[in-house]
Design an enzyme around this catalytic site. Structure first.
Site, PDB file in Angstrom:
ATOM      1  CG  ASP A 248      41.905  24.112  73.112  1.00 15.32           C
ATOM      2  OD1 ASP A 248      42.274  25.214  73.558  1.00 15.32           O
ATOM      3  OD2 ASP A 248      40.996  23.433  73.634  1.00 15.32           O
TER       4      ASP A 248
ATOM      5  CB  ALA B  73      41.965   8.718  74.360  1.00 14.72           C
TER       6      ALA B  73
ATOM      7  CG  ASN C  31      38.729  26.922  71.815  1.00 13.16           C
ATOM      8  OD1 ASN C  31      38.609  27.226  70.628  1.00 13.16           O
ATOM      9  ND2 ASN C  31      39.875  27.046  72.462  1.00 13.16           N
TER      10      ASN C  31
ATOM     11  CE  LYS D 190      37.355  23.818  75.555  1.00 16.63           C
ATOM     12  NZ  LYS D 190      38.711  23.252  75.590  1.00 16.63           N
TER      13      LYS D 190
END
Ligand code: NAP
Length: 280
Positions: free
Chosen positions: A108, A135, A92, A71
Site C-alpha cells: 500500500d 490514523a 498485504n 492484514k
C-alpha cells in the site's frame, strides 16, 4: 493432469473476499502477458489465518494478497516481515520462498506514492508540509510513504485525537499531531492534503473540512475509490486544486505483488483502469 512447472498460483485471502477486485486485476495481467497461472479468491474465516497460511506452500502457491480483516494478524504467522511493512504495521502481500518460508510485505505504501507520481507528476513530497487526516491502517501506509519520500513536515489529525498523538509519537519527526478541531487551519501552507478517513465513502457523510486555508497549488489525495469523485475531491477540483482519487493506489499496490509471483512488473494501462472502474 500434469501441471506445467511454469504455472503460477496466487490469490487474495480475506473475509469476506467475494467483492475483491484483485482477481480481475491480476487475471487481466496474466492474460495480457500471456502467462500460465491463476489468481483466485481465498475466503478464510477469522481464526483460520494461520492454518491457511501454513498451507500455501504445500498447495503450490507463489503467494497471496492479504486483505481485511487479516492484514495485521497475518504478520504473526510469516517468517519474515519487510521493514516497511513493520513500520506500516500490516502486510498485504505474502511471497512463498523456494524453501516454503513466507515473507510479508506492505505494498500500500508503494501504491500510494506511485499513484501520486503517475497522476500528479509535478508532486514532490519534499516540497513542503503535508496534512494527513485519519490514523487507521491506511494512514500508517501513507505516513511511511511520505516520510520515505522526504516530506519535511507531516501534520496528522484524527477525529479521536489520542490516536493521532500515539501515531505521531511512534513515528517521531517529521510527523506532528494536531487536534481534530484545528483541521481547517492546519491546511495553511501545505503542499499535500490526504484523506485516509472513511468520510466521503459511499454511504458515509462527506468529510467535514473547510478548504479556505488550503493553497490552490496543493495536491489533494483521497484514498477512497467508491465513489470515484468524493465530495472532497469535487470541492478541491472546483477551487482549482489538483485532485487524485484512491483507485490508482489500489491498482499500483498490485504491481510489485504481481512481479514477485509472476516475474513481470505489470503496467496500469487505461484499459485496465477502465475495466476496474466499470466494477465500482
Ligand atoms: P480504519 O483503520 O478503520 O480507519 C478509519 C479512519 O477513519 C480512522 O482514522 C477514523 O477515525 C476515521 N473516521 C471514521 N469515522 C469518522 C468520522 N465520522 N469523522 C472523521 N473521521 C472518521 O480504515 P483504513 O483501513 O485506514 O481505511 C480508511 C480509508 O482508506 C477507507 O475509506 C478505505 O477504503 C481507504 N483505503 C483505500 C485504499 C486504496 O487502495 N485506495 C487502501 C486502503 C484503504 P477514529 O480513529 O476517530 O475512529
Amino acid at each position: 493432469m500434469n501441471t506445467p512447472p511454469t504455472f503460477r498460483l496466487a490469490g487474495v485471502m480475506g473475509w469476506p473476499v467475494a467483492h475483491s477486485r484483485s482477481p480481475l486485476l491480476h487475471g487481466h495481467w496474466i492474460g495480457q502477458y500471456g502467462l500460465a497461472g491463476a489468481y483466485v479468491p481465498l475466503p478464510v474465516q477469522p481464526g483460520r489465518v494461520e492454518a491457511a497460511l501454513r498451507g500455501l506452500s504445500a498447495l503450490g502457491f507463489a503467494g497471496c494478497n492479504i486483505t481485511l480483516p487479516h492484514k495485521v494478524e497475518a504478520m504473526r504467522f510469516v517468517d519474515h516481515v519487510d521493514p516497511r511493512a513493520k513500520r506500516a504495521g500490516a502486510i498485504n502481500c505474502i511471497v512463498v520462498a523456494a524453501d516454503g518460508s513466507l515473507a510479508g510485505f506492505n505494498h500500500d505504501v508503494f501504491g500510494f506514492v506511485e499513484s501520486l507520481r503517475s497522476e500528479a507528476p509535478a508532486w514532490r513530497a519534499a516540497a513542503g508540509p503535508a496534512v494527513v487526516l485519519g490514523a487507521g491502517g491506511a494512514a500508517r501506509a501513507v505516513l511511511v510513504g511520505l516520510i520515505d519520500e522526504g516530506a519535511p513536515e507531516i501534520r496528522l489529525l484524527n477525529r479521536t485525537d489520542s490516536k493521532a498523538a500515539a501515531l505521531a509519537e511512534e513515528f517521531g519527526s517529521p510527523v506532528r499531531a494536531l487536534l481534530w478541531s484545528e483541521r481547517h487551519r492546519a491546511l495553511e501552507g501545505c503542499v499535500l492534503l490526504v484523506n485516509t478517513t472513511t468520510q466521503g465513502m459511499q454511504g458515509h457523510p462527506p468529510l467535514d473540512l473547510e478548504l479556505d486555508a488550503l493553497p490552490r497549488t496543493a495536491l489533494v489525495s483521497d484514498l477512497i475509490y467508491v465513489p470515484r469523485a468524493t465530495p472532497l475531491l469535487a470541492a478541491a477540483a472546483a477551487r482549482g486544486n489538483a485532485a487524485v482519487g484512491g483507485l490508482g493506489m489500489l491498482l499500483h499496490q498490485a504491481r510489485p505483488a504481481f512481479h514477485s509471483w509472476f516475474g513481470v512488473m505489470p503496467e496500469v494501462s487505461a484499459e485496465l483502469r477502465a475495466k476496474i472502474e466499470a466494477t465500482l
